[in-house]
Design a protein around this motif. Sequence first.
Motif, PDB file in Angstrom:
ATOM      1  N   UNK A 238      78.964 -60.017  -1.379  1.00  0.00           N
ATOM      2  CA  UNK A 238      78.935 -58.893  -0.984  1.00  0.00           C
ATOM      3  C   UNK A 238      80.539 -58.188  -0.408  1.00  0.00           C
ATOM      4  N   UNK A 239      81.049 -59.048  -0.216  1.00  0.00           N
ATOM      5  CA  UNK A 239      82.486 -58.310   0.906  1.00  0.00           C
ATOM      6  C   UNK A 239      83.200 -58.598  -0.168  1.00  0.00           C
ATOM      7  N   UNK A 240      83.416 -59.004  -1.171  1.00  0.00           N
ATOM      8  CA  UNK A 240      84.234 -59.271  -2.415  1.00  0.00           C
ATOM      9  C   UNK A 240      83.744 -58.517  -3.144  1.00  0.00           C
ATOM     10  N   UNK A 241      82.662 -56.807  -3.092  1.00  0.00           N
ATOM     11  CA  UNK A 241      82.405 -56.741  -3.827  1.00  0.00           C
ATOM     12  C   UNK A 241      81.746 -57.243  -4.933  1.00  0.00           C
ATOM     13  N   UNK A 242      81.647 -58.206  -5.261  1.00  0.00           N
ATOM     14  CA  UNK A 242      80.161 -58.899  -6.427  1.00  0.00           C
ATOM     15  C   UNK A 242      79.032 -58.583  -6.557  1.00  0.00           C
ATOM     16  N   UNK A 243      78.871 -56.856  -6.460  1.00  0.00           N
ATOM     17  CA  UNK A 243      77.419 -56.807  -6.284  1.00  0.00           C
ATOM     18  C   UNK A 243      75.940 -57.280  -6.956  1.00  0.00           C
ATOM     19  N   UNK A 244      76.898 -57.600  -8.116  1.00  0.00           N
ATOM     20  CA  UNK A 244      75.979 -58.727  -9.016  1.00  0.00           C
ATOM     21  C   UNK A 244      75.295 -59.828  -8.027  1.00  0.00           C
ATOM     22  N   UNK A 245      76.232 -60.965  -7.759  1.00  0.00           N
ATOM     23  CA  UNK A 245      75.645 -61.761  -7.489  1.00  0.00           C
ATOM     24  C   UNK A 245      74.943 -61.173  -5.849  1.00  0.00           C
ATOM     25  N   UNK A 246      75.776 -60.994  -5.540  1.00  0.00           N
ATOM     26  CA  UNK A 246      75.339 -60.629  -4.000  1.00  0.00           C
ATOM     27  C   UNK A 246      73.058 -60.114  -4.639  1.00  0.00           C
ATOM     28  N   UNK A 247      72.998 -59.448  -5.002  1.00  0.00           N
ATOM     29  CA  UNK A 247      71.248 -58.970  -5.476  1.00  0.00           C
ATOM     30  C   UNK A 247      70.765 -60.193  -5.814  1.00  0.00           C
ATOM     31  N   UNK A 248      71.337 -60.885  -7.064  1.00  0.00           N
ATOM     32  CA  UNK A 248      71.116 -62.265  -6.944  1.00  0.00           C
ATOM     33  C   UNK A 248      70.623 -63.089  -5.866  1.00  0.00           C
ATOM     34  N   UNK A 249      71.367 -63.704  -4.919  1.00  0.00           N
ATOM     35  CA  UNK A 249      71.506 -64.085  -4.256  1.00  0.00           C
ATOM     36  C   UNK A 249      70.381 -63.371  -3.060  1.00  0.00           C
ATOM     37  N   UNK A 250      70.518 -61.491  -2.755  1.00  0.00           N
ATOM     38  CA  UNK A 250      69.673 -61.409  -1.441  1.00  0.00           C
ATOM     39  C   UNK A 250      68.130 -61.913  -1.422  1.00  0.00           C
ATOM     40  N   UNK A 251      67.548 -62.391  -2.322  1.00  0.00           N
ATOM     41  CA  UNK A 251      65.495 -62.840  -2.358  1.00  0.00           C
ATOM     42  C   UNK A 251      66.051 -63.790  -1.511  1.00  0.00           C
ATOM     43  N   UNK A 252      66.845 -64.918  -2.316  1.00  0.00           N
ATOM     44  CA  UNK A 252      66.914 -66.058  -2.224  1.00  0.00           C
ATOM     45  C   UNK A 252      66.727 -66.448  -0.891  1.00  0.00           C
ATOM     46  N   UNK A 253      67.989 -66.252  -0.721  1.00  0.00           N
ATOM     47  CA  UNK A 253      68.658 -66.460   0.728  1.00  0.00           C
ATOM     48  C   UNK A 253      67.074 -66.291   1.639  1.00  0.00           C
ATOM     49  N   UNK A 254      67.022 -64.975   1.756  1.00  0.00           N
ATOM     50  CA  UNK A 254      66.114 -64.495   2.554  1.00  0.00           C
ATOM     51  C   UNK A 254      65.038 -64.845   2.711  1.00  0.00           C
ATOM     52  N   UNK A 255      64.921 -65.634   2.023  1.00  0.00           N
ATOM     53  CA  UNK A 255      63.140 -66.433   1.442  1.00  0.00           C
ATOM     54  C   UNK A 255      63.232 -67.891   2.953  1.00  0.00           C
ATOM     55  N   UNK A 256      64.638 -68.479   2.999  1.00  0.00           N
ATOM     56  CA  UNK A 256      64.341 -69.215   4.198  1.00  0.00           C
ATOM     57  C   UNK A 256      64.066 -68.245   5.499  1.00  0.00           C
ATOM     58  N   UNK A 257      64.993 -66.882   5.665  1.00  0.00           N
ATOM     59  CA  UNK A 257      64.298 -66.028   6.786  1.00  0.00           C
ATOM     60  C   UNK A 257      62.833 -66.335   6.636  1.00  0.00           C
ATOM     61  N   UNK A 258      62.107 -65.718   5.454  1.00  0.00           N
ATOM     62  CA  UNK A 258      61.495 -65.392   5.514  1.00  0.00           C
ATOM     63  C   UNK A 258      59.898 -66.611   5.941  1.00  0.00           C
TER      64      UNK A 258
END
Lengths: 290, 390
Positions: B172-192
């Motif tokens: 996200x900070x490096x501006x790679x939005x596509x990768x951030x969008x892919x990671x977003x739901x799969x990382x949040x799984x661990x939170x949820x």
Amino acid sequence: MLANYLIGLREGLEATLVVVILVAYLVKSDRRELLPRVWGGVALAVAVSLAFGALLTFGPRGLSFEAQETIGGVLSIVAVGFVTWMVMWMARSARSLSGDLKGRVDVAAAAGGASLVLVAMLAVGREGLETALFLWAATQAAAGTGGSTAGPLLGAALGLGTAVLLGYLFYRGAVKINLAKFFTWTGAILILVAAGVLGYGLHDLQEARVLPGLDSLAFDVSNVIAPGSWIGTILKGTLNFSPATTWLQAVAWVLYVGVTMTLFFRQIRRNNRPSTAPTAPARTPAGSPS
Amino acid sequence: MKNRRLAAALVAGVSLPALAACTDNSSSSSDATDGRTIAVTSSSDACDLSSDTAPSGRLVFTIKNTGQEVTEFYLYAADGKRIVAEVENIGPGLSRTLVVNADAATYVPACKPGMKGTGIRSELTVTESGGSGKASAAVQEQVDQANAAYREYVEDESGQLLAGTRRFVAAYTSGDDARARTLYPTVRVHWERIEPVAESFGDLDPKMDAREADLEAGQKWTGWHRIEKDLWPPSDQPYTALTKAERATYADQLLADTETLHGRIGKLTFTVDQIGNGAKSLLDEVATGKVTGEEEIWSHTDLYDFQANIDGARVAFEGLRPVLKQKDPALESEIADRFTALESMLAQYRVGADGFVSYEKLDTTQVKQLSDAVNALSEPLSKLTAAVTL
């Protein structure tokens, strides 16, 4: 720090006062050979209390509140019995000391020897468990379980140290005064101490609901003499004065002091009278419940 | 000889009745497992109990004196006069424990800083837990295992959350939005999956997982959903994309909070009722947030969260299952069946190995179906805690 110091001081004074008087008495009456028995009793009580406290603190099982109060209460009342015996024993042998019946003294000392161990043990042990539990809690805090401060342990240790120091100073003062005064004063002090211990023991039993009347207060001066203050600590540590005292405690205190003081001073007066008769008749009144 | 015998008799006389009156110490494992330990904090002007309810049977109070004066802790009967138990001489900085065998009733706990007066009082409700409340040895072992297994699970998930957040934040900070969008739901799984645990840290949850719609007046919006909005900017309202510096700020904070969370989770232990209640609250999360599509309002990845909440609840349930099987076999099979039904229904919406369709793809009938299945599970699951702690 200060508060923990005062707890240590209070618990320390409760234990030392009786022991100091006992030691001073043995030294004054020239029976130093009995001192090891007193120290043995003290050491045993300290060891048992610390071991038992450690077992309850760090071991798998704790002690129920009722059990702890009952131990404290019963031991206190048993201690009163022994201290009372000690006062009367001292008063009687004061008479023998003033006369020339050294042989009789030794007979009394032999019988009293075993009891000396018990007096010393009870004086230290009756509140030993509570003190040990407090000390182990301070040790736990210092060791970092849930806290990690050496302050409380240091405070408690200094408090106990102060109590021992005060006890020593009291001893130095006590052995200097003359024999007759010594017996009168230490006897009277012991009776007041024992009366306080009796009240304390009864209060413990009231708290454990072995005895009723916990809420019927004779007086409550907690606001004048705060239990956590210096004066409260000293009064509690020496005379076991409780700012909030129940009727049962108050009545027991008055009755005990009334009866024991009367008996004690009657014996002292008898001692001071020039003795012409043999000792036998002099002994009877002290033993009988007149 | 004589005095030694006397002394020995006295020692025995004191210690034997005392040992007979012994009760289990707080260090024994059973205390931690069924909510029987109550932490009391006694300060100069407050007396806080970690819980105002407890199951009947053996209770352990750990009283910590945070004030300046010596304090005492009393447990009075409902009349506020009869002492049920007390502990004295709690010096400043010290902790003492008090073990009580409490019957079901109302009690009045009180701290007495300064050792005088009637104390700072509150109320403690002890509910019937069936006799002494002591589990049999076999059940106890299962309970211990369940607690240990759940702890391991939570720690593992929290570790994966931290590792995933690092990757996400980097993209996200490096501006790679596509990768951030892919990671977003799969990382949040661990939170949820461990959401109730994370939420138990009241200071972290609002910073990490607040939804824009739920913000309170004056609350600064940070965390996952703030970044979510930036990654999936709304098309139907004006939105100013975050600058690179702003991105870094939010990302750094999220990572720092996740690190804090992970550190704190490492110190947690769990009890059966926490695990059981945690399972129930995960289901509630599903019902109130995920099934309605409110959680991931910009990314519409709600079904990932949905599945993750169910995963977490399932793990909690599976841990307690052996205990439940003994105590209430009917409830055990009912919960298991409803889990399976809900999971297979959710599986229809899977895409690829671990992905899900966008919430927007669901029609109202499908949402209703899912919602009903959640409620069907939620109802028996709400009985789980009571059943295993009885």
